[in-house]
Design a protein around this motif. Structure first.
Motif, short mmCIF file in Angstrom:
data_model
loop_
_atom_site.label_atom_id
_atom_site.label_comp_id
_atom_site.label_asym_id
_atom_site.label_seq_id
_atom_site.Cartn_x
_atom_site.Cartn_y
_atom_site.Cartn_z
N ILE A 131 10.27 2.91 7.82
CA ILE A 131 8.95 2.79 7.18
C ILE A 131 8.75 3.91 6.19
O ILE A 131 8.21 3.71 5.11
CB ILE A 131 7.83 2.85 8.23
CG1 ILE A 131 7.93 1.66 9.17
CG2 ILE A 131 6.47 2.85 7.57
CD1 ILE A 131 6.97 1.74 10.32
N SER A 132 9.19 5.10 6.52
CA SER A 132 8.91 6.26 5.67
C SER A 132 9.88 6.39 4.49
O SER A 132 9.72 7.29 3.68
CB SER A 132 8.93 7.54 6.51
OG SER A 132 10.21 7.73 7.07
N ASN A 133 10.88 5.52 4.38
CA ASN A 133 11.85 5.64 3.29
C ASN A 133 11.24 5.34 1.92
O ASN A 133 11.57 5.99 0.96
CB ASN A 133 13.05 4.73 3.52
CG ASN A 133 14.01 5.33 4.53
OD1 ASN A 133 13.94 6.50 4.84
ND2 ASN A 133 14.89 4.50 5.05
N THR A 165 8.92 -4.99 -4.09
CA THR A 165 10.19 -4.56 -3.49
C THR A 165 9.96 -3.95 -2.11
O THR A 165 10.66 -4.27 -1.15
CB THR A 165 10.89 -3.55 -4.41
OG1 THR A 165 11.15 -4.16 -5.67
CG2 THR A 165 12.20 -3.07 -3.80
N GLN A 166 8.97 -3.09 -2.01
CA GLN A 166 8.72 -2.42 -0.74
C GLN A 166 8.11 -3.37 0.30
O GLN A 166 8.39 -3.26 1.49
CB GLN A 166 7.89 -1.17 -0.95
CG GLN A 166 8.71 -0.15 -1.72
CD GLN A 166 8.13 1.24 -1.73
OE1 GLN A 166 7.11 1.51 -1.11
NE2 GLN A 166 8.81 2.14 -2.41
N LEU A 167 7.31 -4.33 -0.15
CA LEU A 167 6.81 -5.35 0.78
C LEU A 167 7.97 -6.17 1.34
O LEU A 167 8.02 -6.46 2.53
CB LEU A 167 5.81 -6.26 0.08
CG LEU A 167 4.41 -5.67 -0.15
CD1 LEU A 167 3.63 -6.51 -1.14
CD2 LEU A 167 3.66 -5.55 1.16
N ASN A 213 11.88 -7.48 5.68
CA ASN A 213 13.26 -7.48 6.18
C ASN A 213 13.43 -6.62 7.43
O ASN A 213 14.29 -6.90 8.26
CB ASN A 213 14.23 -7.02 5.09
CG ASN A 213 14.34 -8.03 3.98
OD1 ASN A 213 14.09 -9.22 4.16
ND2 ASN A 213 14.71 -7.56 2.80
N HIS A 214 12.62 -5.58 7.57
CA HIS A 214 12.69 -4.71 8.75
C HIS A 214 11.86 -5.24 9.90
O HIS A 214 11.82 -4.64 10.98
CB HIS A 214 12.25 -3.29 8.41
CG HIS A 214 13.19 -2.57 7.50
ND1 HIS A 214 14.51 -2.36 7.81
CD2 HIS A 214 13.00 -2.02 6.27
CE1 HIS A 214 15.10 -1.71 6.81
NE2 HIS A 214 14.20 -1.50 5.87
N GLY A 215 11.18 -6.36 9.69
CA GLY A 215 10.41 -6.99 10.76
C GLY A 215 9.05 -6.37 11.00
O GLY A 215 8.47 -6.56 12.07
N ILE A 216 8.52 -5.65 10.03
CA ILE A 216 7.23 -4.99 10.19
C ILE A 216 6.10 -5.88 9.67
O ILE A 216 5.02 -5.91 10.24
CB ILE A 216 7.24 -3.62 9.49
CG1 ILE A 216 8.27 -2.74 10.20
CG2 ILE A 216 5.87 -2.98 9.48
CD1 ILE A 216 8.62 -1.48 9.50
N THR A 263 3.62 -7.85 12.00
CA THR A 263 4.27 -8.53 13.11
C THR A 263 3.91 -7.80 14.41
O THR A 263 3.26 -6.75 14.38
CB THR A 263 5.80 -8.53 12.94
OG1 THR A 263 6.25 -7.17 12.94
CG2 THR A 263 6.22 -9.22 11.65
N LEU A 264 4.33 -8.33 15.52
CA LEU A 264 4.12 -7.63 16.80
C LEU A 264 4.80 -6.27 16.77
O LEU A 264 4.23 -5.27 17.24
CB LEU A 264 4.65 -8.47 17.96
CG LEU A 264 3.86 -9.73 18.28
CD1 LEU A 264 4.55 -10.52 19.39
CD2 LEU A 264 2.44 -9.39 18.67
#
Length: 84
Positions: free
Chosen positions: A3-5, A40-42, A47-50, A68-69
């Motif tokens: 998330i912080s990247n 891009t960040q969305l 892709n990370h499931g957030i 997401t959960l």
């Protein structure tokens, strides 16, 4: 850690958590970021499931983002990052 990247990832997660779900409203909230960077960040957060992207099949295309959960479980990390 993922998330912080991105520069805007924490702000995007916080905004969606706060109820700002439409791309245009996210853009207005973070006016210093370009629409391309936010898209891009969305997509990275999806892709990370957030986040999930919901597309409504209407005459005018309507898109919303939701946590997401898994995204709801990591919101406390974002809350710690937003605290002074």
């Amino acid at each position: 850690m993922e998330i912080s990247n991105g520069k805007w990832n924490i702000s995007l997660v916080w905004c969606v958590y706060s109820g700002i779900k439409r791309p245009g409203k996210l853009q207005r909230k973070m006016h210093k970021a370009s629409r391309r960077v936010l898209d891009t960040q969305l997509n990275q957060l999806i892709n990370h499931g957030i986040l999930t992207k919901i597309t409504y099949d209407e005459r005018l295309l309507k898109v919303e983002y939701e946590l997401t959960l898994f995204g709801k479980t990591v919101i406390f990390v974002v809350t710690d990052c937003k605290s002074p």
